[in-house]
Design a protein around this motif. Sequence first.
Motif, PDB file in Angstrom:
ATOM      1  N   THR A 178       0.813  -1.211   0.000  1.00 41.24           N
ATOM      2  CA  THR A 178       0.000   0.000   0.000  1.00 41.24           C
ATOM      3  C   THR A 178       0.850   1.267   0.000  1.00 41.24           C
ATOM      4  OG1 THR A 178      -1.605  -1.232   1.310  1.00 41.24           O
ATOM      5  CG2 THR A 178      -1.929   1.159   1.189  1.00 41.24           C
ATOM      6  N   HIS A 179       1.985   1.208   0.694  1.00 45.70           N
ATOM      7  CA  HIS A 179       2.716   2.457   0.981  1.00 45.70           C
ATOM      8  C   HIS A 179       4.026   2.644   0.218  1.00 45.70           C
ATOM      9  CE1 HIS A 179      -0.072   3.600   4.094  1.00 45.70           C
ATOM     10  NE2 HIS A 179       0.043   2.409   4.649  1.00 45.70           N
ATOM     11  N   PHE A 180       4.572   1.583  -0.367  1.00 46.82           N
ATOM     12  CA  PHE A 180       5.919   1.705  -0.922  1.00 46.82           C
ATOM     13  C   PHE A 180       5.992   1.208  -2.358  1.00 46.82           C
ATOM     14  CE2 PHE A 180       6.419   1.229   3.669  1.00 46.82           C
ATOM     15  CZ  PHE A 180       7.202   2.327   3.956  1.00 46.82           C
ATOM     16  N   ARG A 181       6.561   2.060  -3.216  1.00 50.07           N
ATOM     17  CA  ARG A 181       6.809   1.599  -4.584  1.00 50.07           C
ATOM     18  C   ARG A 181       7.859   0.492  -4.609  1.00 50.07           C
ATOM     19  NH1 ARG A 181       7.547   6.593  -8.591  1.00 50.07           N
ATOM     20  NH2 ARG A 181       8.793   7.323  -6.860  1.00 50.07           N
ATOM     21  N   ASP A 182       8.836   0.562  -3.653  1.00 44.21           N
ATOM     22  CA  ASP A 182       9.890  -0.469  -3.592  1.00 44.21           C
ATOM     23  C   ASP A 182       9.513  -1.591  -2.613  1.00 44.21           C
ATOM     24  OD1 ASP A 182      10.088   0.840  -1.186  1.00 44.21           O
ATOM     25  OD2 ASP A 182      12.285   0.964  -1.206  1.00 44.21           O
ATOM     26  N   TRP A 183       8.204  -1.884  -2.536  1.00 47.80           N
ATOM     27  CA  TRP A 183       7.757  -2.840  -1.514  1.00 47.80           C
ATOM     28  C   TRP A 183       8.407  -4.211  -1.657  1.00 47.80           C
ATOM     29  CZ3 TRP A 183       5.230  -7.440  -2.357  1.00 47.80           C
ATOM     30  CH2 TRP A 183       4.705  -7.645  -3.632  1.00 47.80           C
ATOM     31  N   GLU A 184       8.704  -4.601  -2.881  1.00 49.79           N
ATOM     32  CA  GLU A 184       9.259  -5.955  -3.070  1.00 49.79           C
ATOM     33  C   GLU A 184      10.649  -6.097  -2.453  1.00 49.79           C
ATOM     34  OE1 GLU A 184       7.526  -8.195  -6.901  1.00 49.79           O
ATOM     35  OE2 GLU A 184       8.231  -6.145  -7.317  1.00 49.79           O
ATOM     36  N   THR A 185      11.450  -5.017  -2.545  1.00 47.30           N
ATOM     37  CA  THR A 185      12.788  -5.036  -1.931  1.00 47.30           C
ATOM     38  C   THR A 185      12.672  -5.199  -0.416  1.00 47.30           C
ATOM     39  OG1 THR A 185      13.404  -3.424  -3.620  1.00 47.30           O
ATOM     40  CG2 THR A 185      14.977  -3.783  -1.818  1.00 47.30           C
ATOM     41  N   ARG A 186      11.783  -4.389   0.182  1.00 44.66           N
ATOM     42  CA  ARG A 186      11.606  -4.464   1.637  1.00 44.66           C
ATOM     43  C   ARG A 186      11.059  -5.836   2.056  1.00 44.66           C
ATOM     44  NH1 ARG A 186      11.192   1.461   3.603  1.00 44.66           N
ATOM     45  NH2 ARG A 186      11.378   2.597   1.683  1.00 44.66           N
ATOM     46  N   TRP A 187      10.100  -6.303   1.315  1.00 46.12           N
ATOM     47  CA  TRP A 187       9.468  -7.588   1.610  1.00 46.12           C
ATOM     48  C   TRP A 187      10.477  -8.729   1.567  1.00 46.12           C
ATOM     49  CZ3 TRP A 187       5.867  -9.853   4.026  1.00 46.12           C
ATOM     50  CH2 TRP A 187       5.386 -11.119   3.670  1.00 46.12           C
ATOM     51  N   LYS A 188      11.340  -8.706   0.564  1.00 48.01           N
ATOM     52  CA  LYS A 188      12.351  -9.755   0.405  1.00 48.01           C
ATOM     53  C   LYS A 188      13.271  -9.810   1.640  1.00 48.01           C
ATOM     54  CE  LYS A 188      15.902 -11.115  -2.860  1.00 48.01           C
ATOM     55  NZ  LYS A 188      16.801 -10.586  -3.899  1.00 48.01           N
ATOM     56  N   ILE A 189      13.653  -8.622   2.139  1.00 45.14           N
ATOM     57  CA  ILE A 189      14.533  -8.589   3.322  1.00 45.14           C
ATOM     58  C   ILE A 189      13.784  -9.095   4.557  1.00 45.14           C
ATOM     59  CG2 ILE A 189      15.922  -7.129   4.856  1.00 45.14           C
ATOM     60  CD1 ILE A 189      16.240  -5.199   2.428  1.00 45.14           C
ATOM     61  N   ILE A 190      12.544  -8.668   4.678  1.00 44.60           N
ATOM     62  CA  ILE A 190      11.761  -9.089   5.851  1.00 44.60           C
ATOM     63  C   ILE A 190      11.556 -10.601   5.858  1.00 44.60           C
ATOM     64  CG2 ILE A 190       9.427  -8.984   6.877  1.00 44.60           C
ATOM     65  CD1 ILE A 190       9.403  -5.989   6.150  1.00 44.60           C
ATOM     66  N   ARG A 191      11.370 -11.179   4.673  1.00 43.42           N
ATOM     67  CA  ARG A 191      11.080 -12.612   4.594  1.00 43.42           C
ATOM     68  C   ARG A 191      12.316 -13.492   4.631  1.00 43.42           C
ATOM     69  NH1 ARG A 191       7.591 -15.160   6.293  1.00 43.42           N
ATOM     70  NH2 ARG A 191       6.847 -16.492   4.640  1.00 43.42           N
ATOM     71  N   GLN A 192      13.482 -12.920   4.381  1.00 48.53           N
ATOM     72  CA  GLN A 192      14.666 -13.792   4.289  1.00 48.53           C
ATOM     73  C   GLN A 192      15.001 -14.411   5.655  1.00 48.53           C
ATOM     74  OE1 GLN A 192      18.033 -11.484   2.939  1.00 48.53           O
ATOM     75  NE2 GLN A 192      18.346 -10.518   4.924  1.00 48.53           N
ATOM     76  N   GLY A 193      15.638 -15.569   5.629  1.00 45.87           N
ATOM     77  CA  GLY A 193      16.010 -16.251   6.866  1.00 45.87           C
ATOM     78  C   GLY A 193      14.829 -16.993   7.467  1.00 45.87           C
ATOM     79  N   THR A 194      15.131 -17.782   8.495  1.00 52.32           N
ATOM     80  CA  THR A 194      14.099 -18.603   9.122  1.00 52.32           C
ATOM     81  C   THR A 194      13.693 -18.000  10.455  1.00 52.32           C
ATOM     82  OG1 THR A 194      15.194 -20.510   8.128  1.00 52.32           O
ATOM     83  CG2 THR A 194      13.555 -20.970   9.836  1.00 52.32           C
ATOM     84  N   LEU A 195      12.392 -17.907  10.680  1.00 53.91           N
ATOM     85  CA  LEU A 195      11.897 -17.424  11.964  1.00 53.91           C
ATOM     86  C   LEU A 195      11.805 -18.611  12.931  1.00 53.91           C
ATOM     87  CD1 LEU A 195      10.700 -14.757  13.250  1.00 53.91           C
ATOM     88  CD2 LEU A 195       8.450 -15.743  12.765  1.00 53.91           C
TER      89      LEU A 195
END
Lengths: 190, 190
Positions: B115-132
Motif C-alpha cells: 500500500t505504501h511503498f513503490r519499492d515494496w518488493e525489496t523491503r518484503w524480500k529482506i523481511i522474509r529472508q532467513g528462518t523465523l
Amino acid sequence: MKQQIRILGIDDAPFTFNEKYSTVIGVVMRGGEYLESVLHSQVAIDGTEATAICTEMINQTRHRKQLKVAMLDGVCLGGFNVVDIKEVYEATALPMMTITRDKPDFEDIKHALKTHFRDWETRWKIIRQGTLHKIPTSYNPIYIKYVGLSLSEAKELINISTIRGVIPEPVRVAHLIASGITRGESYGKA
Amino acid sequence: MKQQIRILGIDDAPFTFNEKYSTVIGVVMRGGEYLESVLHSQVAIDGTEATAICTEMINQTRHRKQLKVAMLDGVCLGGFNVVDIKEVYEATALPMMTITRDKPDFEDIKHALKTHFRDWETRWKIIRQGTLHKIPTSYNPIYIKYVGLSLSEAKELINISTIRGVIPEPVRVAHLIASGITRGESYGKA
C-alpha cells in the motif's frame, strides 16, 4: 534495607558553551542491577531552575511511590545551575544525595561564581550548605552530601547500589545515557 | 560461553508520523547485567538506510572488538526502514539476531508494504529472508532470526542475557532509553 530498593539517579549531559540547554537524564533502578525506567528533561546552562526540574522529575514519575532516594552526580546540572537538595527534599519528601568522585575545590568554585554571576552569593550559599562527607571505598574515596537520611543509611545505599568501581549504578548509568545520547557514544566517568 | 559476553542491543524510539527521523539507541552490555556504553544514531522514518546505520554503529564503536553479537528489536527501525541482518553481518563480521515478542503477521506486513511503498518488493524480500524460530521461555515464546550463529548459540545468548521476563536485557534497555529520551518517561515493552 532491601537490595531491590528503588533509586533515582540523575545526571546532565556534556554541553558546549554554544548551547543554551543541557539534557538531564533520570534513571530508576532496583538496587544496582535492574533498570526500570528512563526519564528525560533539560535545564538551562548556568540557569536557576535545576532545583525545580529535579522536583518535577521526582513528583511526576509514575515510579514516585516506589522511590526511596535520589542520587545526583554533584550539586549542579548544566554548568552552575545549582540543585538545592534540601529544597527538593522538602518539596518531594524524597531523601536526596549528591555524589562526587573528586573533592570539590570550593575556592575555585567561589572564584568562578564571583567572576560569572551577579547572583553568585545565592548559588554559593546552596553549594556550601550541608556537610560534605568523605566515604572510603575499596578504591578511592567518594564525597557525598545528603538530606533525609542518616550517614549509615547513606553508606548502605551506596553499598547496595555500587557494582564496580566507586560510583553507584543509578548515577553511572544516568551519566552513560546522558553522554551517549549527546555525543553519539558515551565517554568518561560519572 | 562466558556470562560476561559483550552484547550490543539496538532499538528505535517511538515517533509520530509528523516526524522525519527516529532516534536509534545502541547499548553495549556485559551479559545481562552491566551497562558499558550507550550509542546514539537516527534513521529516516520509512527510509532505506537502517542497514547502513546498524553497520556504521557496529563498526565505529570503540567496543567493536569486544562485541560477540548484536540483537535488534525486530527487523525494522523507524517504521519500515528494514535492517538486512545478513548484509550487516557481511559488512561487520558480527553475528546478528532479531528478537520479537509477538509472531510477525506477514500478511499484514505485506499488505502495508504494498500500500505504501513503490519499492515494496525489496523491503518484503529482506523481511522474509532467513528462518523465523519460535523459542520457548518460562513465560511466552519469543521469535528470533539470526545469522553467524547456530540455533544453540542463539538460545544460549538469550539465556545469558535475559534477567526478568522474556526479552534480553540489551534489547530491553535500548528500548527503555529510546522511549525515555523521546517521551520524557519510558513506557511499554521492547
